[in-house]
Design a protein around this motif. Structure first.
Motif, short mmCIF file in Angstrom:
data_model
loop_
_atom_site.label_atom_id
_atom_site.label_comp_id
_atom_site.label_asym_id
_atom_site.label_seq_id
_atom_site.Cartn_x
_atom_site.Cartn_y
_atom_site.Cartn_z
N GLU A 1 92.53 23.44 99.94
CA GLU A 1 92.86 22.03 100.01
C GLU A 1 91.86 21.19 99.21
O GLU A 1 90.94 21.72 98.57
N ASN A 2 92.06 19.89 99.26
CA ASN A 2 91.29 18.96 98.46
C ASN A 2 89.79 19.07 98.71
O ASN A 2 88.98 18.95 97.79
N LYS B 1 88.06 17.70 95.36
CA LYS B 1 87.75 16.29 95.57
C LYS B 1 86.49 15.90 94.81
O LYS B 1 86.42 14.83 94.19
N ALA C 1 95.71 18.26 94.58
CA ALA C 1 95.95 16.93 95.12
C ALA C 1 96.34 15.99 93.99
O ALA C 1 95.98 16.22 92.84
N HIS D 1 95.93 14.56 100.59
CA HIS D 1 96.09 15.01 99.20
C HIS D 1 96.80 13.94 98.36
O HIS D 1 97.37 14.23 97.32
#
Length: 336
Positions: A6-7, A56, A138, A274
């Motif tokens: 994930e981000n 990120k 994202a 995201h």
């Protein structure tokens, strides 16, 4: 479920890109502190060989770089350095592919190891192959998207110059207006490029997909593919969700949450984290398919509406205007 990151997952080894970027920034009078601002990273962190970062953090650095250094064309310069310094087995399999078609197949199975930040969906038309490119983890800010698009476009340009003599036959369509630093495009790219397009897309004439690589050793392609088979490879969150939507474009939030093994509330939180939503992703998929059908395949509104499972052509036209800011007829004129 596939291994999804994930981000904010600290999983990316980005030193081969970020360290040259920092050095080039400092050569141009931009300190590493300014370039890394907001990323919670320091220069010394990236000199740790096992340091992993999140997307990120990377996106924040790309955003900063585009804001501070776009006039210097650093995205193009870093791309060249990155391309010629890739030791990974998956990338060596790419370099030993027979032709561009073979390269695209290697990318399909090893993309997460070669370039995990973006993924592509391949489409065919009568005379060309089209690769629509999207962020894999994202949704990102406009400056970050510009940096990533410039970087990837420069990699494609340099790779085709190096391995093939056909770069001028490639066309890249970029999803943003012409930037102030357009002279950097003119200086660094030999392929054709167009701004203000509905999506980020690379198009290659079909005949050039089969042009052989004179430097390729196909036996080494198989060797490197096998060598990279067991390397850790996660897929980005958006890429995984988009792959599920591609299989069933009309699936509900309930169905998607069941595929992901989470509650509907958690799914909504993850999508928001995201920078997107289920409806935005569905619209993106339909927009890109509609653009291919209209601009590359020459389909009528009725044909596209049927392909996208619209019972009402008027409703399709209305949605197309919402997705792209133009009508299907205006898009046809743009590509006419």
């Amino acid at each position: 479920m596939r291994q999804v990151f994930e981000n904010d997952s600290p999983i990316l080894a980005m030193q081969p890109l970020l360290l040259p970027l920092i050095e080039m920034a400092e050569q141009r009078g931009v300190s590493s502190h300014k370039l890394l601002k907001g990323s919670r990273l320091f220069n010394e962190d990236l000199h740790q060989p096992n340091k992993r970062v999140s997307f990120k953090q990377v996106a924040q650095i790309f955003d900063n770089a585009q804001t501070l250094l776009s006039q210097d064309g650093v995205s193009f310069l870093v791309a060249r350095h990155w391309l010629f310094s890739q030791p990974e087995a998956a990338f060596q399999a790419l370099l030993n592919s027979r032709n561009l078609l073979d390269m695209s197949r290697v990318l399909q199975v090893r993309q997460a190891q070669i370039w995990p930040l973006m993924f592509f969906q391949s489409y065919r038309s009568a005379n060309a192959r089209h690769f629509v490119v999207n962020p894999a983890i994202a949704q990102v800010s406009a400056p970050c998207m510009e940096f990533m698009a410039e970087f990837l476009t420069a990699v494609i340009d340099q790779l085709c110059r190096w391995r093939f003599d056909m770069v001028s036959h490639l066309t890249v369509k970029l999803p943003y207006s012409q930037p102030k630093h357009v002279e950097q495009y003119q200086s660094h790219l030999q392929l054709q490029y167009h701004f203000s397009q509905p999506c980020f897309m690379v198009s290659v004439p079909t005949t050039y997909m089969y042009r052989p690589q004179t430097l390729a050793l196909t036996s080494m392609r198989g060797f490197y593919l096998q060598q990279s088979k067991h390397a850790q490879a996660h897929v980005g969150f958006l890429q995984y969700v988009c792959s599920l939507l591609a299989l069933n474009p009309k699936q509900s939030a309930t169905e998607l949450s069941e595929c992901l093994g989470v509650s509907i509330a958690t799914l909504k939180r993850k999508l928001k984290a995201h920078n997107t939503s289920l409806q935005v992703l569905k619209d993106q998929l339909q927009k890109q398919q509609a653009v291919i059908h209209i601009s590359e395949r020459g389909c009528s509104n009725e044909q596209v509406a049927q392909q996208l499972d619209y019972a009402d052509v008027t409703n399709f036209r209305r949605n197309f205007k919402r997705w792209t800011g133009m009508t299907p007829s205006e898009l046809r004129k743009l590509f006419g």
